[in-house]
Scaffold this active site. Structure first.
Site, PDB file in Angstrom:
ATOM      1  N   LYS A 189      41.262  43.713   1.565  1.00 22.94           N
ATOM      2  CA  LYS A 189      41.683  44.348   0.699  1.00 22.94           C
ATOM      3  C   LYS A 189      40.632  45.409  -0.043  1.00 22.94           C
ATOM      4  O   LYS A 189      41.025  46.235  -0.866  1.00 22.94           O
ATOM      5  CB  LYS A 189      42.629  43.636  -0.327  1.00 22.94           C
ATOM      6  CG  LYS A 189      42.119  42.373  -1.018  1.00 22.94           C
ATOM      7  CD  LYS A 189      41.245  42.736  -2.362  1.00 22.94           C
ATOM      8  CE  LYS A 189      40.393  41.614  -2.673  1.00 22.94           C
ATOM      9  NZ  LYS A 189      39.398  42.160  -3.766  1.00 22.94           N
TER      10      LYS A 189
ATOM     11  N   THR B  81      43.487  44.706  -6.878  1.00 27.57           N
ATOM     12  CA  THR B  81      42.468  45.323  -6.663  1.00 27.57           C
ATOM     13  C   THR B  81      42.714  46.890  -6.542  1.00 27.57           C
ATOM     14  O   THR B  81      41.807  47.512  -7.152  1.00 27.57           O
ATOM     15  CB  THR B  81      41.610  44.833  -5.340  1.00 27.57           C
ATOM     16  OG1 THR B  81      41.810  43.229  -5.470  1.00 27.57           O
ATOM     17  CG2 THR B  81      40.309  45.200  -5.317  1.00 27.57           C
TER      18      THR B  81
HETATM   19  P1  13P Z   1      37.049  43.748  -7.248  1.00 24.91           P
HETATM   20  O1  13P Z   1      35.631  43.377  -6.585  1.00 24.91           O
HETATM   21  O2  13P Z   1      37.240  44.936  -6.550  1.00 24.91           O
HETATM   22  O3  13P Z   1      36.892  44.131  -8.870  1.00 24.91           O
HETATM   23  O4  13P Z   1      38.135  42.706  -6.872  1.00 24.91           O
HETATM   24  C1  13P Z   1      37.957  41.517  -7.447  1.00 24.91           C
HETATM   25  C2  13P Z   1      38.883  40.554  -6.703  1.00 24.91           C
HETATM   26  O5  13P Z   1      39.137  40.017  -5.684  1.00 24.91           O
HETATM   27  C3  13P Z   1      40.189  40.378  -7.609  1.00 24.91           C
HETATM   28  O6  13P Z   1      40.770  39.268  -6.932  1.00 24.91           O
END
Ligand code: 13P
Length: 317
Positions: free
Chosen positions: A178, A235
């Site tokens: 993701k 995300t």
């Molecule tokens: P980011 O590192 O893109 O902020 O994602 C964090 C995440 O995995 C939220 O569940």
């Protein structure tokens, strides 16, 4: 993430040690009861100790929570391993795939610590939110049902609801992949492509990561749950998402070198894109979005050209 996990466990009265290899950072956190760098404004409970001393951090620990970026995990475990005189279960909250080996975090942990008791925690869980007590739901996945339930009970609170799943491959792959799609979502934002484009990207991203996951041995259903679509949405839409943020800046014309030079924290999706792309070529898995993100990140393709390449492919059913 380490501070956020320690905070919710500490609020339950559980004795937790946070280990940081940065002595000054550990001392400041221990004294100020706050991680000003990564989680400003959140009070670290008194039952949490912050130390740069490995032996002291591991003393009496019944369980270890691994919360370091994937590309540093092996090195950190190698540092810890001499002080680990007996094996303890490890909970991984890491979302990525190691470059070169193309391994998942739980595989790296099993290999370096020579043990199999690993549970992966996945799902939409921005530290900035759940550490403040905002409601969140995640999933604990592992091959050992008893240990997975123990981890569920350990982390579960009235604001942090933990489900279980036996599909650790799916939960870890969904968490890693993701982040690649989130970079693409950020590019959409940076280019001002609007809601339709972003939603299409999330939908086709889910198809792509599910295709990858199932060909790598994961269950399709995992991708329709918290670790898959759940984390993908968070995300891709979050204003403070690191991976989405990298994409947004790429979309606005900055180079990757400029972005990583002044970024707070690590956007796992950048290194993970390399691993996923390499695996997709090895395994012959069709990954059009990942391929374009790889070319934007590492082959100087412009986000506009990547958009053309995706939109102007031959029609599909
Ligand atoms: P980011 O590192 O893109 O902020 O994602 C964090 C995440 O995995 C939220 O569940």
């Amino acid at each position: 993430m380490a501070t956020a996990c320690a905070t919710i466990l500490g609020q339950k009265g559980i004795q937790v040690s946070i280990w940081s290899r940065d002595e000054q950072h550990a001392r400041t956190m221990q004294e100020q009861r706050e991680n000003e760098r990564q989680l400003p404004g959140i009070k670290i409970p008194d039952s949490v100790e912050v130390t740069s001393d490995v032996e002291s951090a591991l003393k009496g620990a019944e369980i270890i929570v691994a919360a370091v970026p994937t590309q540093f995990l092996r090195g950190v475990l190698e540092t810890l391993s001499p002080a680990l005189t007996e094996t303890r279960p490890v909970v991984s909250v890491i979302k990525g795939l190691e470059n070169e080996t193309l391994m998942r975090p739980s595989q790296i942990i099993s290999e370096v610590l020579d043990q199999r008791s690993v549970v992966a925690l996945g799902g939409p869980s921005h530290a900035e939110e759940f550490a403040r007590g905002l409601p969140a739901s995640v999933v604990a996945a592992g091959g050992d049902a008893r240990l997975t339930r123990e981890v569920q009970e350990l982390f579960n609170t009235d604001r942090f609801r933990v489900y279980t799943n036996i599909d650790i491959v799916g939960v870890e792959l969904a968490g890693a992949l993701k982040n690649v799609i989130a970079i693409a979502a950020g590019i959409c934002d940076g280019l001002g492509y609007g809601d339709n484009a972003k939603s299409a990207l999330v939908a086709r991203g889910l198809v792509e990561i599910t295709r990858f996951g199932t060909q790598m041995g994961a269950e399709a259903n995992t991708f329709y749950g918290l670790a898959g679509i759940g984390d993908l949405i968070t995300t891709c839409i979050s204003p403070y998402g690191r991976n989405r943020g990298v994409g947004e800046r790429l979309g606005k014309g900055e180079t990757l070198a400029q972005i990583v030079s002044d970024m707070k924290g690590v956007a796992e999706g950048v290194a993970t894109t390399r691993s996923v792309y390499e695996l997709s070529l090895q395994q012959g898995i069709e990954m059009p979005l990942t391929e374009q993100i790889f070319q934007v990140l590492f082959e100087e393709k412009s986000p506009g050209e990547a958009t053309d390449a995706l939109m102007m492919r031959p029609p599909k059913d």
